[in-house]
Write an enzyme that holds these catalytic residues in place. Structure first.
Site, PDB file in Angstrom:
ATOM      1  N   HIS A 121      -7.822  -3.273   4.337  1.00 18.26           N
ATOM      2  CA  HIS A 121      -7.220  -1.934   4.448  1.00 18.26           C
ATOM      3  C   HIS A 121      -7.903  -0.990   3.469  1.00 18.26           C
ATOM      4  CE1 HIS A 121      -4.571   1.071   2.626  1.00 18.26           C
ATOM      5  NE2 HIS A 121      -4.043   1.242   3.815  1.00 18.26           N
ATOM      6  N   ASN A 122      -8.061  -1.431   2.239  1.00 19.03           N
ATOM      7  CA  ASN A 122      -8.695  -0.574   1.235  1.00 19.03           C
ATOM      8  C   ASN A 122     -10.169  -0.330   1.556  1.00 19.03           C
ATOM      9  OD1 ASN A 122      -6.206  -0.975   0.027  1.00 19.03           O
ATOM     10  ND2 ASN A 122      -7.036  -1.111  -2.027  1.00 19.03           N
ATOM     11  N   LYS A 128      -4.760  -6.589   2.968  1.00 22.03           N
ATOM     12  CA  LYS A 128      -4.633  -5.411   2.094  1.00 22.03           C
ATOM     13  C   LYS A 128      -6.016  -4.993   1.581  1.00 22.03           C
ATOM     14  CE  LYS A 128      -3.284  -2.137  -0.579  1.00 22.03           C
ATOM     15  NZ  LYS A 128      -3.480  -2.195  -1.975  1.00 22.03           N
ATOM     16  N   SER A 131       0.823  -1.207   0.000  1.00 22.02           N
ATOM     17  CA  SER A 131       0.000   0.000   0.000  1.00 22.02           C
ATOM     18  C   SER A 131       0.855   1.253   0.000  1.00 22.02           C
ATOM     19  CB  SER A 131      -0.903   0.016   1.238  1.00 22.02           C
ATOM     20  OG  SER A 131      -1.643   1.212   1.250  1.00 22.02           O
TER      21      SER A 131
HETATM   22  P1  NBP Z   1      -0.259  -1.882 -14.383  1.00 21.55           P
HETATM   23  O1  NBP Z   1      -1.302  -2.433 -13.516  1.00 21.55           O
HETATM   24  O2  NBP Z   1      -0.605  -0.769 -15.303  1.00 21.55           O
HETATM   25  O3  NBP Z   1       0.366  -3.076 -15.264  1.00 21.55           O
HETATM   26  C1  NBP Z   1       1.359  -2.831 -16.202  1.00 21.55           C
HETATM   27  C2  NBP Z   1       2.401  -3.908 -16.132  1.00 21.55           C
HETATM   28  O4  NBP Z   1       1.817  -5.197 -16.338  1.00 21.55           O
HETATM   29  C3  NBP Z   1       3.432  -3.730 -17.234  1.00 21.55           C
HETATM   30  O5  NBP Z   1       4.680  -4.101 -16.709  1.00 21.55           O
HETATM   31  C4  NBP Z   1       2.942  -4.704 -18.292  1.00 21.55           C
HETATM   32  O6  NBP Z   1       3.939  -5.108 -19.187  1.00 21.55           O
HETATM   33  C5  NBP Z   1       2.509  -5.832 -17.420  1.00 21.55           C
HETATM   34  N1  NBP Z   1       1.666  -6.835 -18.098  1.00 21.55           N
HETATM   35  C6  NBP Z   1       0.410  -6.759 -18.556  1.00 21.55           C
HETATM   36 BR1  NBP Z   1      -0.617  -5.245 -18.509  1.00 21.55          BR
HETATM   37  N2  NBP Z   1      -0.048  -7.882 -19.103  1.00 21.55           N
HETATM   38  C7  NBP Z   1       0.977  -8.744 -19.010  1.00 21.55           C
HETATM   39  C8  NBP Z   1       1.144 -10.087 -19.401  1.00 21.55           C
HETATM   40  N3  NBP Z   1       0.140 -10.777 -19.966  1.00 21.55           N
HETATM   41  N4  NBP Z   1       2.325 -10.669 -19.165  1.00 21.55           N
HETATM   42  C9  NBP Z   1       3.312  -9.993 -18.572  1.00 21.55           C
HETATM   43  N5  NBP Z   1       3.226  -8.707 -18.166  1.00 21.55           N
HETATM   44  C10 NBP Z   1       2.070  -8.091 -18.388  1.00 21.55           C
HETATM   45  O7  NBP Z   1       1.020  -1.465 -13.514  1.00 21.55           O
HETATM   46  P2  NBP Z   1       1.091  -0.635 -12.157  1.00 21.55           P
HETATM   47  O8  NBP Z   1       0.183   0.534 -12.186  1.00 21.55           O
HETATM   48  O9  NBP Z   1       2.533  -0.429 -11.902  1.00 21.55           O
HETATM   49  O10 NBP Z   1       0.513  -1.632 -11.078  1.00 21.55           O
HETATM   50  C11 NBP Z   1       1.088  -2.911 -10.825  1.00 21.55           C
HETATM   51  C12 NBP Z   1       0.287  -3.622  -9.764  1.00 21.55           C
HETATM   52  O11 NBP Z   1       0.289  -2.847  -8.589  1.00 21.55           O
HETATM   53  C13 NBP Z   1      -1.174  -3.865 -10.092  1.00 21.55           C
HETATM   54  O12 NBP Z   1      -1.570  -5.104  -9.581  1.00 21.55           O
HETATM   55  C14 NBP Z   1      -1.906  -2.770  -9.388  1.00 21.55           C
HETATM   56  O13 NBP Z   1      -3.207  -3.119  -9.011  1.00 21.55           O
HETATM   57  C15 NBP Z   1      -1.038  -2.558  -8.194  1.00 21.55           C
HETATM   58  N6  NBP Z   1      -1.070  -1.156  -7.762  1.00 21.55           N
HETATM   59  C16 NBP Z   1      -0.985  -0.919  -6.502  1.00 21.55           C
HETATM   60  C17 NBP Z   1      -1.005   0.355  -6.045  1.00 21.55           C
HETATM   61  C18 NBP Z   1      -0.887   0.542  -4.629  1.00 21.55           C
HETATM   62  O14 NBP Z   1      -1.057   1.616  -4.108  1.00 21.55           O
HETATM   63  N7  NBP Z   1      -0.585  -0.510  -3.943  1.00 21.55           N
HETATM   64  C19 NBP Z   1      -1.089   1.462  -6.876  1.00 21.55           C
HETATM   65  C20 NBP Z   1      -1.155   1.209  -8.170  1.00 21.55           C
HETATM   66  C21 NBP Z   1      -1.139  -0.113  -8.605  1.00 21.55           C
HETATM   67  P3  NBP Z   1       4.224  -4.247 -20.534  1.00 21.55           P
HETATM   68  O15 NBP Z   1       5.075  -3.117 -20.101  1.00 21.55           O
HETATM   69  O16 NBP Z   1       4.932  -5.205 -21.405  1.00 21.55           O
HETATM   70  O17 NBP Z   1       2.888  -3.823 -21.059  1.00 21.55           O
END
Ligand code: NBP
Length: 476
Positions: A185-186, A182, A128
């Site tokens: 938490h959300n 988590k 988070s």
């Molecule tokens: P995204 O959720 O936008 O995902 C993009 C990434 O996933 C890229 O690296 C992309 O590769 C890869 N990807 C996809 Br789309 N399909 C794929 C596949 N079939 N095989 C392999 N790679 C694949 O990225 P993010 O915004 O950095 O979020 C990542 C995770 O973190 C998510 O689960 C999200 O829910 C979570 N998150 C959490 C928070 C938080 O506050 N904890 C905030 C934001 C996100 P590519 O570059 O080749 O397209």
């Protein structure tokens, strides 16, 4: 040279986590489906630490020391399964796959079971704090097998947020425990945001305060017991002026709240567990109502009437709303923690609720001073039935309740929706009621469905033969 940890999935979250590991002196292997992101990371931030970029999954796996620790940070859902399917055959017994994305805990449970059969450790880790948290110190909630934490925990603790030198990261419990926590938490975050929004609405519409004035009120509250990240950013948002129109920013934003789904998941899981998380549910429904364009338009067209005369608020509105907000917040947290305890029991996770409060004190969205008191409550009594009976919270709620009731009355009388405040109060009154009308519901159920009931004066199940003439007969 080998890497201590690898990150695959280098969009904003993965990139920042990788940089965070590197900044803490760990050698980090890098991989992404498309090599462009990997190259970009090394070009832009290569000077921050030691990175081992890999073009293929095979190169990536070969660059990791054993047991291999592979953090997956891709889009939650099928992408995570695709990455697991790609890496699992390349890994060896004892290696770890750590899913740091926002997976549903049921998916995590399924994935862990499948990988366990192959001798691999799968760790579903809740992370988070958004992109800033990922870079500067998130709150981390790892689940998965306890043994894996020995090799993984120290690295995660290194990059986690710290409070008085203590990391906001702990082994939550086995299996999907990390992603479950988590998720809750959300859910709590949703409830917190809804309650803050209701407080703002009442101050504005009952008190007649401007957004800028309310920003000052929130700033003041942030110095007190409500002190938290969400209260702090609320003041910032309310203070903001739209450059194009000169109006308050909050007045130019469309009033339809969106959601990505973790609040909804929390409520769905709570329904299955039978835990009344009414505060979280109201907040999810309030967002849904705000987005119900057609219904709202129809209501506007029909001119659904409000109250004929809005009574004045009796009392100091600002002080009363602060009390109502604090008491309702306590209820929402009590419900969320109860949900964690119920799941822990259901799945045998043995989660320490006090430790959850501890790792939420920094790095995450609901970070607040308040969490110290929750931690203390569970430290004193780990099997606390509800936070509301802990002395600190009991005192806070009993001190707040008159003001809380006045606020709910005013909201109802003036026709201002305050579902969070009102349902929290109803929950509180339900919990403390000596007798609930549930007895009548049992009677109704027995009448139409012969569902039987229990009596207050003797053990056993009873059924009344309702159709019999005269005196109802009783079956023991
Ligand atoms: P995204 O959720 O936008 O995902 C993009 C990434 O996933 C890229 O690296 C992309 O590769 C890869 N990807 C996809 Br789309 N399909 C794929 C596949 N079939 N095989 C392999 N790679 C694949 O990225 P993010 O915004 O950095 O979020 C990542 C995770 O973190 C998510 O689960 C999200 O829910 C979570 N998150 C959490 C928070 C938080 O506050 N904890 C905030 C934001 C996100 P590519 O570059 O080749 O397209």
């Amino acid at each position: 040279q080998k890497a201590q940890i690898g990150v695959t999935g280098l969009a904003v979250m993965g990139r920042n986590l990788a940089r965070n590991f590197a900044r803490h002196g760990h050698t980090v292997a890098l991989h992404n489906r498309s090599y462009g992101r990997t190259k970009e990371l090394v070009e832009e931030f290569g000077h921050e630490g030691t990175f081992l970029p890999a073009e293929t999954a095979e190169q990536f796996v070969a660059s990791l020391e054993r047991p291999r620790r592979v953090v997956i940070m891709v889009k939650a859902g099928p992408a995570t399964d695709a990455v697991i399917d790609e890496f699992a055959p390349l890994l060896e017994e004892g290696d770890m796959l750590i899913d740091a994305g926002n997976a549903h805990y049921a998916d995590t449970r399924r994935r862990e079971a499948a990988l366990k059969a192959k001798g691999l450790h799968f760790v579903g880790a809740g992370v988070s704090g958004g992109e800033e948290g990922a870079l500067h110190g998130p709150s981390i909630m790892p689940g998965g097998p306890k043994e894996s934490y020995e090799a993984l925990g120290p690295l995660l603790e290194d990059i986690a947020a710290k409070v008085d030198g203590e990391p906001c990261c702990v082994h939550v419990g086995p299996d999907g425990a990390g992603h479950f926590v988590k998720m809750v938490h959300n859910g709590i975050e949703y409830a917190d945001m809804q309650l803050i929004a209701e407080a703002y609405d009442l101050l504005r519409r009952v008190g007649g305060h401007s957004p800028a004035e309310i920003a000052e009120i929130f700033k003041g509250w942030n110095e007190g017991r409500l002190g938290s990240y969400l209260i702090e950013i609320t003041a910032e948002v309310l203070k903001q002026v739209d450059a194009a129109t000169g109006k308050a920013f909050v007045d130019v934003v469309a009033d339809a709240a969106e959601q990505k789904g973790t609040g909804r998941w929390t409520v769905q899981a709570a329904l299955d567990l039978g835990v009344p998380v009414s505060g979280i549910a109201e907040s999810v429904f309030a967002r849904a109502l705000s987005g119900g364009k057609d219904e709202r338009a129809a209501a506007a067209e029909a001119g659904l009437p409000g109250p004929s005369a809005g009574a004045e608020h009796s009392g100091d509105l600002v002080a009363d709303v602060e009390q109502a907000l604090f008491a309702s917040k306590i209820v929402a947290y009590a419900q969320g923690f109860q949900q964690i305890q119920a799941a822990s029991k259901e799945y045998g996770w043995d989660i320490d609720p006090g430790a959850m409060a501890k790792i939420w004190r920094a790095g995450c969205i609901i970070r607040a001073k308040f969490l110290d008191f929750i931690k203390q409550a569970y430290d004193k009594k780990p099997d606390l039935a509800t936070l509301l009976v802990d002395q600190y919270f009991l005192d806070a709620v009993s001190g707040a309740q008159d003001a809380w009731r006045r606020v709910v009355v005013t909201a109802a009388q003036q026709g201002i929706p305050a579902p969070g405040f009102a349902s929290a109060l109803a929950y509180y009154d339900g919990l403390r009621a000596e007798r609930l009308p549930a007895a009548l519901i049992q009677g109704q159920r027995d009448f139409f469905g012969a569902h039987t009931y229990q009596r207050v004066d003797k053990p056993g199940s009873f059924h009344t033969l309702w159709a019999a003439e005269g005196r109802p007969e009783v079956d023991a």
